[in-house]
Design an enzyme around this catalytic site. Structure first.
Site, short mmCIF file in Angstrom:
data_model
loop_
_atom_site.label_atom_id
_atom_site.label_comp_id
_atom_site.label_asym_id
_atom_site.label_seq_id
_atom_site.Cartn_x
_atom_site.Cartn_y
_atom_site.Cartn_z
N ARG A 24 108.05 -5.18 -38.85
CA ARG A 24 106.94 -5.16 -39.60
C ARG A 24 106.48 -6.64 -39.49
NH1 ARG A 24 104.99 -8.83 -43.27
NH2 ARG A 24 106.87 -8.93 -44.36
N ASP A 25 107.45 -7.71 -40.05
CA ASP A 25 107.01 -8.98 -40.09
C ASP A 25 107.14 -9.64 -38.72
OD1 ASP A 25 106.43 -11.63 -40.98
OD2 ASP A 25 108.33 -12.06 -42.09
N HIS A 216 113.53 -13.87 -48.56
CA HIS A 216 113.01 -13.45 -47.30
C HIS A 216 112.80 -14.97 -46.67
CE1 HIS A 216 110.16 -11.77 -44.43
NE2 HIS A 216 109.79 -12.79 -44.50
N HIS A 218 112.59 -17.85 -43.49
CA HIS A 218 112.14 -18.29 -42.09
C HIS A 218 113.05 -19.50 -41.59
CE1 HIS A 218 108.40 -15.70 -41.37
NE2 HIS A 218 108.78 -15.39 -42.55
N CYS A 249 103.75 -15.32 -39.99
CA CYS A 249 102.56 -14.99 -40.64
C CYS A 249 101.52 -15.37 -39.61
CB CYS A 249 102.55 -15.45 -41.89
SG CYS A 249 100.82 -14.87 -42.70
N ASN A 258 111.38 -15.24 -38.36
CA ASN A 258 112.38 -15.26 -39.55
C ASN A 258 113.86 -15.57 -39.14
OD1 ASN A 258 110.08 -13.29 -39.45
ND2 ASN A 258 110.96 -12.62 -41.46
#
Length: 321
Positions: A24-25, A216, A218, A249, A258
């Site tokens: 996903r990310d 979450h 990075h 993002c 991440n």
């Protein structure tokens, strides 16, 4: 949460939940679109390595993030095991309706803590985002899905700088009003530091004693794992990470990957924590992702391996002179 959090209550204090977000990310910022069949292959490899919790995809508009337009197809192809828990980002009622028709276990609402980033990321104000939560929650819960609350730029905004903590508090309060106590703090552009991670975790625990926090993080500025250590010291036992350190993002300036799943697993194991995930299997997942994207990923375990991985002395030259 269903099985995932119920079993967590009975685990030892050295257990840490690692949530894989690579598909996903990790993929949302990539220009190359990975076919659904390959994504399913990668996800099944993740599950085979012992990854129980995976943020698989996002039900955002396919026009906004075409890399994730195949969300329903991917979810339908995953081979679950006992304890597998799959989540997806759900931005609005339309996304919730799409998610409700799949086998996803949980929908993640999300909102930015800064006004500017929320408008860039979601094209609406913070107040409008909060007002839109209730109907999304209604759709998801009617379909038997769990609901979690996510935040972006929780530790700093690339447009506004330091975040307004009153915004963070009112967002979390809005989640709690809806019965959502599982909250992810997103470090969208790697602006978290050990100091502001500690301060933010303590602030939220002070105001919301029952909060279940997920970090979450990075690694944009190289302190992602240092922030994990501080989170552990503050009692956080749940972290997002991405295979190979992939991610970022597309709606934030300067966003990079991440924290890396394999690097996180190595840190946790060497610090005495358990995750139930096989490090070698996680490295294989990252290698598969590298091959799929045809580029080198930043994860360090991919290159070095565990510290006790031995090499033949004949494989390196002997100093001369």
């Amino acid at each position: 949460m269903k099985d995932a959090n119920q079993s967590q209550a009975t685990r030892a204090g050295n257990w840490v939940d690692v949530v894989e977000v690579g598909t996903r990310d990790g993929l949302q910022i990539e220009s190359r679109i990975i076919p659904a069949a390959r994504k399913i292959e990668i996800l099944n490899k993740m599950i085979a390595s012992g990854m129980r919790e995976i943020e698989v995809t996002s039900f955002v508009s396919p026009k906004a993030v075409p890399q994730l337009a195949d969300a329903a197809e991917v979810l339908a192809g995953i081979e679950r095991r006992a304890g597998t828990y799959l989540s997806a980002l759900v931005p609005n009622v339309k996304g919730a309706e799409r998610a409700a028709a799949t086998g996803v276990d949980a929908g993640m609402l999300f909102i930015s803590v800064s006004e500017t980033h929320n408008r860039k990321n979601l094209n609406r104000s913070i107040d409008d985002s909060i007002a839109g939560f209730a109907p999304v929650v209604e759709v998801l819960r009617a379909a038997g899905k769990d609901v979690m609350g996510g935040t972006a730029v929780a530790f700093g905004c690339p447009f506004e700088g330091e975040i307004d903590q009153s915004n963070l508090l009112r967002i979390v309060h809005a989640y709690f009003d809806l019965g959502i106590d599982h909250i992810t703090l997103g470090d969208t552009t790697g602006m978290a530091t050990p100091n502001n991670v500690r301060q933010t975790v303590r602030l939220l625990r002070q105001h919301f004693p029952g909060i279940k926090l997920n970090l979450h993080l990075h690694n944009t500025r190289g302190v992602g794992l240092a922030n994990v250590v501080v989170g552990l010291e503050e009692g956080v036992r749940r972290f997002d990470s991405s295979c190979g350190g992939l991610g970022g993002c597309p709606f934030a300036a300067g966003a990079t990957g991440n924290i890396c799943t394999e690097d996180l697993l190595y840190l946790l194991a060497e610090s005495g924590y358990e995750t139930g995930i096989d490090l070698g299997g996680a490295i294989d997942v990252a290698l598969m992702m590298e091959q799929s994207l045809e580029k080198r990923l930043p994860g360090q375990m991919l290159r070095a391996g565990p510290r006790l991985k031995l090499h033949s002395a004949d494989a390196v030259p002997t100093a001369a002179g």
